[in-house]
Design a protein around this motif. Structure first.
Motif, PDB file in Angstrom:
ATOM      1  N   ALA A  13       0.856  -1.185   0.000  1.00 24.44           N
ATOM      2  CA  ALA A  13       0.000   0.000   0.000  1.00 24.44           C
ATOM      3  C   ALA A  13       0.886   1.226   0.000  1.00 24.44           C
ATOM      4  O   ALA A  13       1.886   1.288   0.721  1.00 24.44           O
ATOM      5  CB  ALA A  13      -0.911   0.009   1.219  1.00 24.44           C
ATOM      6  N   GLY A  14       0.542   2.184  -0.801  1.00 26.06           N
ATOM      7  CA  GLY A  14       1.305   3.420  -0.854  1.00 26.06           C
ATOM      8  C   GLY A  14       0.391   4.614  -1.000  1.00 26.06           C
ATOM      9  O   GLY A  14      -0.662   4.533  -1.652  1.00 26.06           O
ATOM     10  N   VAL A  15       0.777   5.694  -0.372  1.00 24.56           N
ATOM     11  CA  VAL A  15      -0.012   6.923  -0.433  1.00 24.56           C
ATOM     12  C   VAL A  15       0.934   8.082  -0.710  1.00 24.56           C
ATOM     13  O   VAL A  15       1.997   8.202  -0.065  1.00 24.56           O
ATOM     14  CB  VAL A  15      -0.779   7.166   0.886  1.00 24.56           C
ATOM     15  N   TYR A  16       0.563   8.905  -1.670  1.00 24.42           N
ATOM     16  CA  TYR A  16       1.396  10.042  -2.021  1.00 24.42           C
ATOM     17  C   TYR A  16       0.565  11.311  -1.945  1.00 24.42           C
ATOM     18  O   TYR A  16      -0.539  11.381  -2.496  1.00 24.42           O
ATOM     19  CB  TYR A  16       1.966   9.878  -3.436  1.00 24.42           C
ATOM     20  N   ARG A  17       1.116  12.266  -1.256  1.00 25.23           N
ATOM     21  CA  ARG A  17       0.418  13.541  -1.099  1.00 25.23           C
ATOM     22  C   ARG A  17       0.937  14.516  -2.144  1.00 25.23           C
ATOM     23  O   ARG A  17       2.133  14.834  -2.174  1.00 25.23           O
ATOM     24  CB  ARG A  17       0.625  14.077   0.302  1.00 25.23           C
ATOM     25  N   LEU A  18       0.041  14.997  -2.964  1.00 20.02           N
ATOM     26  CA  LEU A  18       0.402  15.907  -4.043  1.00 20.02           C
ATOM     27  C   LEU A  18       0.190  17.346  -3.591  1.00 20.02           C
ATOM     28  O   LEU A  18      -0.467  17.598  -2.574  1.00 20.02           O
ATOM     29  CB  LEU A  18      -0.461  15.606  -5.274  1.00 20.02           C
ATOM     30  N   PRO A  19       0.707  18.284  -4.349  1.00 16.68           N
ATOM     31  CA  PRO A  19       0.451  19.681  -3.995  1.00 16.68           C
ATOM     32  C   PRO A  19      -1.034  20.026  -4.111  1.00 16.68           C
ATOM     33  O   PRO A  19      -1.804  19.292  -4.715  1.00 16.68           O
ATOM     34  CB  PRO A  19       1.275  20.450  -5.036  1.00 16.68           C
ATOM     35  N   ARG A  20      -1.383  21.119  -3.546  1.00 16.63           N
ATOM     36  CA  ARG A  20      -2.722  21.700  -3.614  1.00 16.63           C
ATOM     37  C   ARG A  20      -3.789  20.789  -2.996  1.00 16.63           C
ATOM     38  O   ARG A  20      -4.941  20.769  -3.423  1.00 16.63           O
ATOM     39  CB  ARG A  20      -3.106  22.027  -5.059  1.00 16.63           C
ATOM     40  N   GLY A  21      -3.389  20.028  -2.003  1.00 19.10           N
ATOM     41  CA  GLY A  21      -4.365  19.268  -1.255  1.00 19.10           C
ATOM     42  C   GLY A  21      -4.790  17.954  -1.872  1.00 19.10           C
ATOM     43  O   GLY A  21      -5.709  17.300  -1.386  1.00 19.10           O
ATOM     44  N   TRP A  22      -4.159  17.566  -2.944  1.00 17.77           N
ATOM     45  CA  TRP A  22      -4.512  16.284  -3.573  1.00 17.77           C
ATOM     46  C   TRP A  22      -3.718  15.148  -2.924  1.00 17.77           C
ATOM     47  O   TRP A  22      -2.594  15.337  -2.489  1.00 17.77           O
ATOM     48  CB  TRP A  22      -4.212  16.318  -5.064  1.00 17.77           C
ATOM     49  N   GLU A  23      -4.324  14.005  -2.928  1.00 17.43           N
ATOM     50  CA  GLU A  23      -3.632  12.821  -2.418  1.00 17.43           C
ATOM     51  C   GLU A  23      -4.121  11.598  -3.192  1.00 17.43           C
ATOM     52  O   GLU A  23      -5.319  11.456  -3.465  1.00 17.43           O
ATOM     53  CB  GLU A  23      -3.930  12.624  -0.934  1.00 17.43           C
ATOM     54  N   VAL A  24      -3.208  10.731  -3.559  1.00 20.15           N
ATOM     55  CA  VAL A  24      -3.573   9.509  -4.265  1.00 20.15           C
ATOM     56  C   VAL A  24      -2.910   8.330  -3.554  1.00 20.15           C
ATOM     57  O   VAL A  24      -1.847   8.477  -2.937  1.00 20.15           O
ATOM     58  CB  VAL A  24      -3.143   9.528  -5.747  1.00 20.15           C
ATOM     59  N   GLY A  25      -3.545   7.199  -3.640  1.00 22.32           N
ATOM     60  CA  GLY A  25      -2.971   6.019  -3.026  1.00 22.32           C
ATOM     61  C   GLY A  25      -3.545   4.760  -3.641  1.00 22.32           C
ATOM     62  O   GLY A  25      -4.579   4.794  -4.322  1.00 22.32           O
ATOM     63  N   ALA A  26      -2.856   3.673  -3.408  1.00 20.19           N
ATOM     64  CA  ALA A  26      -3.320   2.396  -3.942  1.00 20.19           C
ATOM     65  C   ALA A  26      -2.904   1.278  -2.996  1.00 20.19           C
ATOM     66  O   ALA A  26      -1.878   1.362  -2.318  1.00 20.19           O
ATOM     67  CB  ALA A  26      -2.743   2.148  -5.327  1.00 20.19           C
ATOM     68  N   THR A  27      -3.724   0.265  -2.953  1.00 21.99           N
ATOM     69  CA  THR A  27      -3.428  -0.934  -2.166  1.00 21.99           C
ATOM     70  C   THR A  27      -3.638  -2.153  -3.054  1.00 21.99           C
ATOM     71  O   THR A  27      -4.702  -2.295  -3.664  1.00 21.99           O
ATOM     72  CB  THR A  27      -4.355  -1.045  -0.943  1.00 21.99           C
ATOM     73  N   LEU A  28      -2.655  -2.989  -3.100  1.00 22.93           N
ATOM     74  CA  LEU A  28      -2.754  -4.216  -3.890  1.00 22.93           C
ATOM     75  C   LEU A  28      -2.651  -5.410  -2.945  1.00 22.93           C
ATOM     76  O   LEU A  28      -1.759  -5.452  -2.097  1.00 22.93           O
ATOM     77  CB  LEU A  28      -1.632  -4.281  -4.931  1.00 22.93           C
ATOM     78  N   ARG A  29      -3.543  -6.358  -3.106  1.00 22.35           N
ATOM     79  CA  ARG A  29      -3.508  -7.568  -2.284  1.00 22.35           C
ATOM     80  C   ARG A  29      -3.487  -8.795  -3.186  1.00 22.35           C
ATOM     81  O   ARG A  29      -4.292  -8.917  -4.121  1.00 22.35           O
ATOM     82  CB  ARG A  29      -4.730  -7.669  -1.367  1.00 22.35           C
ATOM     83  N   LEU A  30      -2.580  -9.670  -2.893  1.00 21.79           N
ATOM     84  CA  LEU A  30      -2.519 -10.966  -3.560  1.00 21.79           C
ATOM     85  C   LEU A  30      -2.535 -12.017  -2.461  1.00 21.79           C
ATOM     86  O   LEU A  30      -1.630 -12.052  -1.621  1.00 21.79           O
ATOM     87  CB  LEU A  30      -1.239 -11.093  -4.388  1.00 21.79           C
ATOM     88  N   VAL A  31      -3.555 -12.835  -2.447  1.00 21.49           N
ATOM     89  CA  VAL A  31      -3.724 -13.782  -1.349  1.00 21.49           C
ATOM     90  C   VAL A  31      -4.156 -15.138  -1.907  1.00 21.49           C
ATOM     91  O   VAL A  31      -5.020 -15.202  -2.794  1.00 21.49           O
ATOM     92  CB  VAL A  31      -4.807 -13.290  -0.351  1.00 21.49           C
ATOM     93  N   SER A  32      -3.561 -16.184  -1.365  1.00 20.68           N
ATOM     94  CA  SER A  32      -3.994 -17.524  -1.757  1.00 20.68           C
ATOM     95  C   SER A  32      -5.479 -17.696  -1.442  1.00 20.68           C
ATOM     96  O   SER A  32      -5.974 -17.194  -0.437  1.00 20.68           O
ATOM     97  CB  SER A  32      -3.198 -18.579  -0.992  1.00 20.68           C
ATOM     98  N   GLY A  33      -6.155 -18.437  -2.305  1.00 16.90           N
ATOM     99  CA  GLY A  33      -7.571 -18.692  -2.072  1.00 16.90           C
ATOM    100  C   GLY A  33      -7.768 -19.577  -0.853  1.00 16.90           C
ATOM    101  O   GLY A  33      -6.868 -20.316  -0.432  1.00 16.90           O
ATOM    102  N   ASN A  34      -8.949 -19.491  -0.277  1.00 18.97           N
ATOM    103  CA  ASN A  34      -9.244 -20.299   0.904  1.00 18.97           C
ATOM    104  C   ASN A  34      -9.482 -21.760   0.520  1.00 18.97           C
ATOM    105  O   ASN A  34      -9.937 -22.053  -0.581  1.00 18.97           O
ATOM    106  CB  ASN A  34     -10.486 -19.761   1.613  1.00 18.97           C
ATOM    107  N   PRO A  35      -9.168 -22.676   1.428  1.00 21.33           N
ATOM    108  CA  PRO A  35      -9.440 -24.085   1.149  1.00 21.33           C
ATOM    109  C   PRO A  35     -10.942 -24.352   1.081  1.00 21.33           C
ATOM    110  O   PRO A  35     -11.757 -23.596   1.627  1.00 21.33           O
ATOM    111  CB  PRO A  35      -8.826 -24.807   2.344  1.00 21.33           C
ATOM    112  N   GLY A  36     -11.270 -25.437   0.437  1.00 28.40           N
ATOM    113  CA  GLY A  36     -12.664 -25.849   0.352  1.00 28.40           C
ATOM    114  C   GLY A  36     -12.749 -27.357   0.346  1.00 28.40           C
ATOM    115  O   GLY A  36     -11.750 -28.060   0.147  1.00 28.40           O
ATOM    116  N   THR A  37     -13.938 -27.836   0.602  1.00 27.47           N
ATOM    117  CA  THR A  37     -14.164 -29.280   0.637  1.00 27.47           C
ATOM    118  C   THR A  37     -14.995 -29.671  -0.583  1.00 27.47           C
ATOM    119  O   THR A  37     -16.140 -29.239  -0.704  1.00 27.47           O
ATOM    120  CB  THR A  37     -14.904 -29.666   1.928  1.00 27.47           C
TER     121      THR A  37
END
Lengths: 321, 900
Positions: free
Chosen positions: B784-808
């Motif tokens: 996850a990263g967040v960057y604060r830009l001038p003039r009050g702007w801010e952008v950010g992104a979060t990436l998740r990669l997770v193994s799927g849950n087990p199932g029966t």
């Protein structure tokens, strides 16, 4: 777009998003649960020998168990095998036998006719505390039934069209007799539907025949069911904590099935809210309707949840416009 | 020639520099306290505030504010200017954390902002030879960590001193510092005055009315730097005329970026020494800016290593392969029954009211008991003491507010609340006949905090907080696969808690913390006539803790906590199965129905003792003992725990931990009617070994391996037969966690990186094969990263990669002719796994700052590319067909927030 409409529009869009959110977990392309597209086991009726209205035999009595199997078109040959036993105590899961009662009933070679078993209910000493018997078995269409208990398959050919089945046979040990309920009538677009096709009637070529003719359209067809008065019986059950004997009026579970198209409710109830059952039947796609008419069989089963069972079968011919 | 200077002062003083011409002062980093004075941590937070850092509230466990005096620099040492840098004409500024022992000597210095080119080494060499008058707390010297900025600057050599001339007349500068937006005076700001050619360097702190004054200045031009935590820095030049006082008024605009020292566990708040191998803390300022959380602070917990991704809508806390029931959320020191409202979209507490979030994935302190998984401690902050503040947040899911204000000079209050707006939208958009059968999910929560400091040694705090979730739906028609599923479906969870806490500094070496919470918890679930569950708990929870500093290197903590919970539970429904590891469930139709109504009182006292031993300056060992009693099953649990931390060298710390943990079975599992009262406590042993590396420049990395052994797990008896539940289950969980944090010297960017590699297995009965835990996730990667830009702007992104849950997998079905339903035939439990989960969340925000308030508009988009993640499997009526249960689709949330 005025302000009111705009806000409504926004709300609908937002709801659609929420709907997508919740429905995202539910979308599928399953066959309709009401569709009989193979040899489908639909239930079993227990009749006490000498009093076929009773569904719970007493110790020492005999009873007949006759299974109902629906077919997508004409009747198919069946093979079957059943074992009757006193069930093992369990709170959940597929029921298992504690010890067998009588000998297994087997029809190894496929033949026409509904599977049926004659049961001799053991006496009270043999039953012990058991208040029901368990019937375990397999029913296989157009193939030999599997008799190898180590293989979880109904047919000897694992890819065959078969079903592993269980049935609980309640035994009257408390003086509370249960009777099989009775379905009364079916109406189709408010007209009584009483046509029953012969078991060997082919699935196509019914146009111009005896079966009621329905010209295909996109409109749904209205079906309605009624039960014979008195089908809902009162029984006593222990409820609450600590348990209190409570009189309860049965709710009758109806299963709605057709060999083509889709009935809107796979299950419905005759209960305090619904003395009649109203259904909507969507006809099969036009491309599925044979040029000489498609015979559609309608089956409705009814259960009282205590072993009582009834069914009614009707048929109509859907013809292309 | 070369020029450099080091910068620190704690009061009006002059640092003469032969070469100096620029002077900067910072108290910005009142960092982590040395390991042996737990009580001094929060105390230093106050000290930092006194020195100009904005006041940040204390944890509920924080002590009363003592009298604090920051350290004074007595002996400054000039650093050697790196020759290569000098030759190349390079200048630089090195920011360091300096550890000052109680005797005033510098014991450790670490670079937090590097200048390279040999400046770092030169600065470290110099500051290690500094001598200070130590910081004191109530007159007792204490060790502290301070921030220090060492400036290396080249300059032309000073001209030779002029011939002696008559001293010119002097002048002065008198100033007034005000806020631009509100015109209010700004006290406690630093004003640094630097004379021509560095001839003088003076420091003033503005008075309560925002004024400052410099007298007896030689005529000429002076550079003034104003440093304020909230308003940022400002540079001005002023001219001093002989015999006159130059009057100036400076109006400061609020800084667009929160100052660094609003972060937690790093700056203004001085953490108590670690009592755990791993403690992960999210700063308040950062936790509300993580994309995909809609600004909800508690949802940022999902980013941390060791936290598995909960399945769609579950909102559960799954820590290091442990069942959600094995972990506990504490709010202000008290256990709470939930973390999130329905669907896991929103937490139960207003993020603006939080001081900090501490997450202990394992090997936690003996302060915490009755759980074998992990601990999440959510600490509310004290309300603002400077003036009235408030904010209002409205988005498409809910509406929330927060107001806070001082009350007199010793007290302050805050009230926050939130309510979902789903029902309003339903009301507007759905026809009445639908509304007759459907009650939209509704949740709300509130928090009230009142803080009072009657003396310098006492703090009393009252918290009132509650949460409610309710939902009702009428299923007129029976489900197509399971006809018993019909009628009313209703679900609600509510709790109302009231808490009073008192923290007192008994002596200079003993601190006492006492708190008591009482409230009600109500749980309800009903499905037609088949299932009804109503549970009412009168929750009472208390804690008393004493912390004693026996010597410079020995600290003792002792305490007791007590849970007394009268309960009244009614249950009607199918026989209970074990909560985890069950195969595909049978349909409800046809199942035997149990009815049970039971009452009782759970009484669970716990006693704990912990010693913190600084064996050497590098090695710290924490030994803990905890004893718990569970009245409902009449069982004791004794848990010894050990944590050791060893500083290998600068910036590198090795850590290890081992301990035992115990918890009672769930109340329904040990109930007489539907469970087994003879159950024993569930047990676990945790082992952890890891290393933390601080690379400087705001980059740090941690790696930790862990192993957990579980025994006495409560498992269901096959077929649900009596005694229904036993302690035959065991489990093992092992893995590796990597956590990274990047926050460069500037304040515009920060990033989190976490990766967990783990395996969580269970064996339910002796002789059974090992199987995977329901939520076993082999790989969990988040950035996850967040960057604060001038003039009050801010952008950010979060990436998740997770193994799927087990199932029966379902391999077949058995038709129940009695009830017209199909029961599944299943393969081995959890023997398949869903595909990799991946999701990108993006957040874009814009803030406008007005005279006296701020307005923010934000767009938080979850699952930007609408990935069809599989969350489970759904089956047709006869189980012959299956389809994926899909997860959250793209979900944009547009919100607006106003803040006073």
């Amino acid at each position: 777009m005025n302000a009111k409409n705009r806000s409504a529009h926004l709300a609908v869009v937002w709801l659609a998003s929420l709907g997508a959110l919740s429905a995202s977990g539910c979308s599928n392309n399953f066959r309709p649960a009401s569709l009989v597209n193979h040899a489908r086991v639909l239930g079993a009726r227990i009749e006490v020998l000498g009093d076929p209205t009773r569904s719970n035999p007493r110790p020492g009595e005999s009873a007949t168990v006759r299974w109902l199997v629906g077919f997508p078109a004409e009747e198919q040959t069946l093979s079957w095998a059943f074992l009757t036993c006193v069930p093992e105590a369990t709170s959940y899961g597929v029921p298992q036998c504690a010890h067998a009662v009588g000998t297994p009933a087997v029809q190894l070679e496929p033949a026409l006719g509904a599977p049926h078993v004659e049961l001799a209910i053991p006496n009270e000493a043999t039953l012990g505390d058991a208040n029901q018997l368990l019937m375990l078995g397999s029913i296989c269409a157009q193939d030999q039934v599997n008799t190898d208990p180590t293989v979880q398959a109904a047919c000897a050919n694992p890819d065959g069209d078969g079903t592993i089945v269980t049935l609980r046979v309640p035994i009257e040990r408390d003086g509370m007799t249960n009777h099989n309920p009775s379905l009364d009538a079916v109406t189709l677009n408010d007209e009584v539907l009483d046509y029953m096709a012969a078991p060997d009637a082919p699935g196509t070529g019914c146009a111009g025949g005896d079966a009621p003719q329905i010209v295909w359209s996109e409109d749904v067809v209205a079906l309605a069911l009624t039960a014979v008065d008195g089908s809902r019986e009162t029984y006593t059950v222990n409820r609450g904590a600590p348990p209190v004997a409570t009189d309860v009026l049965e709710d009758l579970l109806v299963e709605d099935l057709s060999t083509a198209g889709e009935i809107d409710l796979h299950f419905a109830y005759f209960d305090d809210l619904d003395p009649t059952i109203d259904l909507e039947w969507t006809l099969p796609a036009l491309a599925e309707v044979a040029a000489d008419g498609t015979l559609v069989r309608l089956t409705f089963t009814m259960r009282d949840g205590r072993g009582g069972f009834d069914f009614i079968q009707r048929a109509v011919c859907v013809v292309a416009p | 020639m070369r020029f450099f200077n080091g910068l620190l002062t704690s009061g009006p003083m002059t640092i003469s520099r032969r070469w100096g011409r620029k002077l900067q002062v910072t108290w910005a980093l009142m960092g982590a306290l040395l390991g042996t004075s737990a009580w001094a941590g929060p105390a230093l937070a106050q000290g930092a505030s006194d020195a100009g850092t904005p006041s940040t509230s204390q944890a509920p466990s924080a002590p009363a504010a003592p009298v604090l005096v920051p350290p004074h620099l007595l002996q400054f040492v000039q650093a050697a200017y790196p020759q290569a840098a000098e030759a190349e004409g390079l200048e630089g500024t090195v920011v360091l954390d300096i550890t000052i022992a109680a005797d005033g000597t510098v014991t450790h210095a670490v670079v937090t902002e590097s200048a390279g080119h040999g400046f770092d080494e030169a600065a470290i060499d110099a500051v290690q030879r500094f001598e200070f008058e130590p910081a004191t707390r109530d007159g007792v010297p204490i060790p502290v960590i301070i921030g220090y900025r060492y400036v290396f600057e080249l300059r032309v050599p000073e001209p030779p001193p002029p011939a002696e001339v008559e001293a010119p007349a002097t002048g002065g500068i008198e100033g007034h510092l005000l806020g631009l937006e509100d015109g209010l005076p700004l006290p406690d700001a630093e004003v640094i005055l630097t004379g021509q050619e560095g001839s003088v360097a003076l420091r003033q702190v503005t008075q309560a009315d925002g004024t400052f004054r410099f007298d007896e200045l030689l005529p000429g031009t002076y550079a003034l730097r104003v440093i304020t935590p909230e308003y940022g820095d400002m540079d001005q030049e002023e001219v001093v005329i002989p015999g006159e006082v130059t009057e100036v008024t400076y109006r400061m605009r609020l800084a667009e970026e929160p100052p660094d020292d609003l972060t937690f566990g790093a700056t203004a708040i001085v953490d108590p020494p670690p009592r755990e191998v791993t403690r992960r803390t999210i700063s308040r300022e950062e936790m509300t800016r993580i994309p995909g959380t809609r600004g909800d602070a508690l949802r940022s917990v999902e980013l941390l290593p060791g936290v598995a991704r909960p399945p769609f809508g579950a909102g559960a806390l799954i820590v290091r392969g442990s069942s959600p029931n094995d972990s506990q959320v504490f709010f202000a020191g008290n256990p709470v029954p939930l973390l999130y409202h329905f669907g896991g979209l929103t937490s139960f507490v207003n993020g603006g009211l939080l001081e900090r979030i501490d997450f202990f994935p394992g090997n936690f302190s003996v302060r915490y008991g009755r759980k074998i998984g992990g601990i999440l401690e959510v600490t509310p902050r004290d309300p603002a003491t400077d003036r009235f503040h408030g904010n209002l947040d409205f988005n498409l899911i809910d509406l929330s507010f927060l107001v806070e204000s001082p009350v007199g000079s010793d007290a302050s209050v805050a009230v926050a609340g939130r309510r979902s707006i789903l029902d309003a939208v339903f009301q507007a958009a759905l026809p009445q006949d639908v509304l007759d059968n459907l009650s939209a999910p509704v949740y709300w929560d509130y928090q009230g905090v009142a803080s009072w400091r009657p003396t310098d040694r006492d703090q009393v705090r009252l918290l009132l907080y509650a949460s409610s979730d309710s939902f009702r739906f009428f299923l007129k028609n029976a489900d197509g696969s399971d006809p018993s599923i019909r009628g009313n479906l209703s679900l609600s969870t509510r709790f109302f808690y009231n808490q009073l806490s008192w923290t007192r500094q008994l002596t200079n070496h003993v601190q006492q913390e006492v708190q008591w919470m009482s409230g009600t918890t109500k749980l309800h679930f009903a499905l037609g006539d088949l299932i009804a569950f109503d549970a009412n708990f009168l929750s009472n929870y208390g804690r008393a803790e004493w912390r004693v500093q026996l010597s410079h290197r020995v600290r003792l903590i002792g305490g007791l906590d007590l849970a007394v919970v009268p309960f009244d539970v009614g249950y009607t429904g199918p026989a209970l199965q074990q909560s985890e590891g069950a195969a595909e469930r049978d349909p409800l139709t046809g199942q035997a129905i149990d009815s049970s109504h039971f009452q009782g009182t759970a009484v669970q006292p716990g006693f704990y003792l912990e010693s913190d031993l600084g064996l050497t300056p590098e090695l710290e060992v924490i030994l803990g003992l905890r004893l718990d009693y569970f009245k409902e099953i009449d069982a004791f649990v004794f848990d010894p725990r050990l944590v050791a931390r060893y500083q290998v060298h600068e910036g590198t710390t090795l850590k290890l931990g081992a301990g035992m943990f115990g918890q009672a079975p769930a109340f329904q599992e040990s109930s007489v009617d539907i469970g087994n009262p003879a159950l024993a406590p569930v047990r676990a042993a945790h082992f952890g070994l890891g290393v933390d590396q601080d690379f400087g420049s705001g980059i740090s990395l941690g790696v930790e391996g862990f192993y957990k052994q579980l025994w006495n797990r409560v498992v269901g008896v096959p077929k649900g037969l009596p005694p229904r539940f036993t302690n035959e289950g065991i489990g093992r969980i092992y893995g590796l966690e990597v956590s990274g944090r990047i926050r460069p010297g500037g304040r515009r960017f920060f990033a989190y990186l976490s990766y967990t590699l783990s395996r969580s297995e269970r064996r339910d009965h002796p002789g059974d094969p090992w199987r995977l835990f329901d939520f076993d996730q082999t790989h969990i990667f988040t950035v996850a990263g967040v960057y604060r830009l001038p003039r009050g702007w801010e952008v950010g992104a979060t990436l998740r990669l997770v193994s799927g849950n087990p199932g029966t997998p379902v391999t077949g079905a058995v038709y129940d002719g009695t009830n017209a339903v199909y029961s599944p035939l299943s393969d081995a439990v959890n023997s398949t796994r869903s595909p990799l989960f991946n999701r990108l969340d993006v957040r874009i925000a814009k803030q406008w700052t007005f005279q006296s308030w701020k307005l923010s508009l934000y767009l938080d988009i979850q699952n930007v590319y609408n990935q069809n993640n599989r969350e489970g499997t759904r089956y047709s009526y006869d189980l012959s067909q299956s389809a994926a249960i899909r997860g959250l689709p793209i979900l944009p949330a547009l919100g607006i927030r106003g803040e006073l």
